[in-house]
Design a protein around this motif. Structure first.
Motif, PDB file in Angstrom:
ATOM      1  N   ALA A  80       0.815  -1.158  -0.084  1.00 41.96           N
ATOM      2  CA  ALA A  80      -0.008   0.069   0.004  1.00 41.96           C
ATOM      3  C   ALA A  80       0.800   1.483   0.115  1.00 41.96           C
ATOM      4  O   ALA A  80       1.690   1.362   0.910  1.00 41.96           O
ATOM      5  CB  ALA A  80      -0.941   0.061   1.322  1.00 41.96           C
ATOM      6  N   TYR A  81       0.699   2.144  -1.261  1.00 41.18           N
ATOM      7  CA  TYR A  81       1.776   3.191  -1.433  1.00 41.18           C
ATOM      8  C   TYR A  81       0.922   4.488  -0.991  1.00 41.18           C
ATOM      9  O   TYR A  81      -0.259   4.669  -1.616  1.00 41.18           O
ATOM     10  CB  TYR A  81       2.200   3.312  -2.587  1.00 41.18           C
ATOM     11  N   ILE A  83      -0.143   6.035   1.439  1.00 41.28           N
ATOM     12  CA  ILE A  83      -1.090   6.022   2.560  1.00 41.28           C
ATOM     13  C   ILE A  83      -1.192   7.229   3.651  1.00 41.28           C
ATOM     14  O   ILE A  83      -0.154   7.660   3.565  1.00 41.28           O
ATOM     15  CB  ILE A  83      -1.259   4.772   3.356  1.00 41.28           C
ATOM     16  N   ASP A  84      -2.321   7.576   3.917  1.00 35.78           N
ATOM     17  CA  ASP A  84      -2.448   8.135   5.337  1.00 35.78           C
ATOM     18  C   ASP A  84      -2.099   7.361   6.360  1.00 35.78           C
ATOM     19  O   ASP A  84      -2.983   6.519   6.905  1.00 35.78           O
ATOM     20  CB  ASP A  84      -3.854   8.924   5.546  1.00 35.78           C
ATOM     21  N   ASN A  87      -4.607   6.972   9.256  1.00 35.84           N
ATOM     22  CA  ASN A  87      -6.005   6.381   9.209  1.00 35.84           C
ATOM     23  C   ASN A  87      -6.396   5.403  10.098  1.00 35.84           C
ATOM     24  O   ASN A  87      -5.643   4.428  10.184  1.00 35.84           O
ATOM     25  CB  ASN A  87      -6.104   5.936   7.488  1.00 35.84           C
ATOM     26  N   LEU A  90      -7.063   1.793   8.673  1.00 31.40           N
ATOM     27  CA  LEU A  90      -5.531   0.819   8.230  1.00 31.40           C
ATOM     28  C   LEU A  90      -4.913   0.528   9.573  1.00 31.40           C
ATOM     29  O   LEU A  90      -4.176  -0.429   9.602  1.00 31.40           O
ATOM     30  CB  LEU A  90      -4.841   2.040   7.232  1.00 31.40           C
ATOM     31  N   VAL A 180      -7.053   0.349   1.979  1.00 33.59           N
ATOM     32  CA  VAL A 180      -5.839   1.206   1.616  1.00 33.59           C
ATOM     33  C   VAL A 180      -6.504   2.336   0.611  1.00 33.59           C
ATOM     34  O   VAL A 180      -6.202   3.309   0.844  1.00 33.59           O
ATOM     35  CB  VAL A 180      -5.196   0.230   0.750  1.00 33.59           C
ATOM     36  N   LYS A 181      -7.476   1.900   0.071  1.00 31.88           N
ATOM     37  CA  LYS A 181      -8.181   3.208  -0.786  1.00 31.88           C
ATOM     38  C   LYS A 181      -8.692   4.226  -0.057  1.00 31.88           C
ATOM     39  O   LYS A 181      -8.698   5.481  -0.294  1.00 31.88           O
ATOM     40  CB  LYS A 181      -9.270   2.610  -1.821  1.00 31.88           C
ATOM     41  N   ALA A 183      -7.467   4.956   2.784  1.00 33.23           N
ATOM     42  CA  ALA A 183      -6.660   5.657   3.598  1.00 33.23           C
ATOM     43  C   ALA A 183      -5.710   6.688   2.497  1.00 33.23           C
ATOM     44  O   ALA A 183      -4.666   6.804   2.823  1.00 33.23           O
ATOM     45  CB  ALA A 183      -5.671   4.877   4.246  1.00 33.23           C
ATOM     46  N   SER A 184      -6.366   6.746   1.280  1.00 29.60           N
ATOM     47  CA  SER A 184      -6.004   7.612   0.040  1.00 29.60           C
ATOM     48  C   SER A 184      -4.583   6.751  -0.387  1.00 29.60           C
ATOM     49  O   SER A 184      -3.716   7.279  -1.099  1.00 29.60           O
ATOM     50  CB  SER A 184      -5.388   8.915   0.631  1.00 29.60           C
ATOM     51  N   GLY A 185      -4.578   5.613  -0.494  1.00 35.41           N
ATOM     52  CA  GLY A 185      -3.346   4.693  -0.898  1.00 35.41           C
ATOM     53  C   GLY A 185      -3.748   4.248  -2.083  1.00 35.41           C
ATOM     54  O   GLY A 185      -4.827   4.024  -2.845  1.00 35.41           O
ATOM     55  N   LYS A 284       2.099   9.875  -5.643  1.00 37.47           N
ATOM     56  CA  LYS A 284       1.910   9.805  -4.061  1.00 37.47           C
ATOM     57  C   LYS A 284       3.069  10.277  -3.530  1.00 37.47           C
ATOM     58  O   LYS A 284       3.099  10.120  -2.267  1.00 37.47           O
ATOM     59  CB  LYS A 284       1.600   8.454  -3.722  1.00 37.47           C
TER      60      LYS A 284
END
Length: 286
Positions: A80-81, A83-84, A87, A90, A180-181, A183-185, A284
């Motif tokens: 997962a890249y 990421i917040d 979050n 997560l 993951v999504k 968490a903006s990842g 990112k």
């Protein structure tokens, strides 16, 4: 000057041997401009506020984590890249995965004790991994208890007692992708050839691509194309697939330091040009 990336690195916050500071120093020494620390099921490396140290060394960080996931009764790894790291969902997923992993390890320990090995539940519960060694708690405990002569030797007991990581109740692949999504990842399938048998000369060559295609239907957004366990031919085929499908291309050494010698023992050792993974970086990187 050509810029290099290593987007798959582990520290002692999971099962690597090196501290976060040592990883940053080595990345800097090896001309890695873009780095992602992707410890297993933990974001602890990023709690140290490492951005300033990375910036001082000319390194741009891509916040990451490697999650254990289950899909159709089989374990996979999901990178997962971007990421917040704060979050909540997560963080909860990481905590849960670590918990079930440790329960699995403790169950193996109990089986070994029942068979008369000179081990102790209470001793294990109080045991702390020595710094700079890497590996996980049970492997280190077995080594220091004199049951094994090396960390990796301890893995034989998982096979001996029929402990199969495919049976650990990790979060599902679909759930992990959603987290993951959320968490903006960006969810990326890690080293597919480690979980799906691949041989360019095998009659079952097509089975790899069939299995990979099924995984891609889960809305994974990228593939770790460049990895020490991928030969050049597979690497090029995966890159071509990602370009054709509009998927993110990732790659890294899967560095574990002194613990894991089947991976490259040098951060940046895959010599991944930043241009190859530029879409992921541009989307990112901090």
């Amino acid at each position: 000057m050509k810029q290099y990336a290593d987007l798959h690195v582990h520290t002692h916050m999971s099962d690597g041997s090196d501290s976060v500071e040592e990883v940053l120093r080595q990345a800097s020494d090896n001309n890695v401009s873009f780095l992602s620390i992707t410890d297993h099921n933990t974001l602890d490396a990023y709690k140290k506020n490492i951005n300033k140290e990375a910036e001082k060394r000319g390194i741009q960080l891509l916040p990451g984590v490697e999650l254990d996931v289950i899909h159709k009764q089989k374990q996979y790894h999901l990178l997962a890249y971007g990421i917040d790291i704060h979050n909540a969902a997560l963080q909860e997923a990481c905590t849960y995965n670590c918990k079930v992993q440790e329960q699995y390890n403790f169950s193996l320990l109990q089986c070994m004790i029942q068979d008369g090995l000179a081990l102790s539940e209470s001793e294990y519960q109080q045991y702390m991994i020595p710094s700079g060694r890497g590996g996980w708690k049970l492997l280190n405990y077995l080594l220091d208890a004199g049951v094994t002569h090396s960390l990796l030797e301890g893995t034989k007991y998982y096979r001996q007692y029929g402990f199969d990581s495919n049976h650990i109740a990790f979060i599902s692949l679909e759930e992990a992708i959603g987290i993951v999504k959320g968490a903006s990842g960006i969810p990326v399938l890690a080293h597919p050839a480690e979980q799906i048998p691949y041989s360019a000369y095998d009659q079952d060559h097509d089975s790899f691509w069939t299995a990979l295609e099924e995984l891609l239907q889960t809305q994974i957004e990228g593939i770790e194309c460049i990895h020490p366990l991928h030969g050049f031919e597979l690497q090029e085929e995966l890159i071509a697939l990602c370009k054709e499908r509009g998927l993110f291309i990732s790659g890294g050494t899967d560095y574990h330091g002194r613990f894991f010698n089947k991976q490259k023992q040098r951060i940046g050792g895959q010599f991944i040009s930043a241009d190859i993974v530029k879409s992921l970086i541009m989307e990112k990187v901090q």
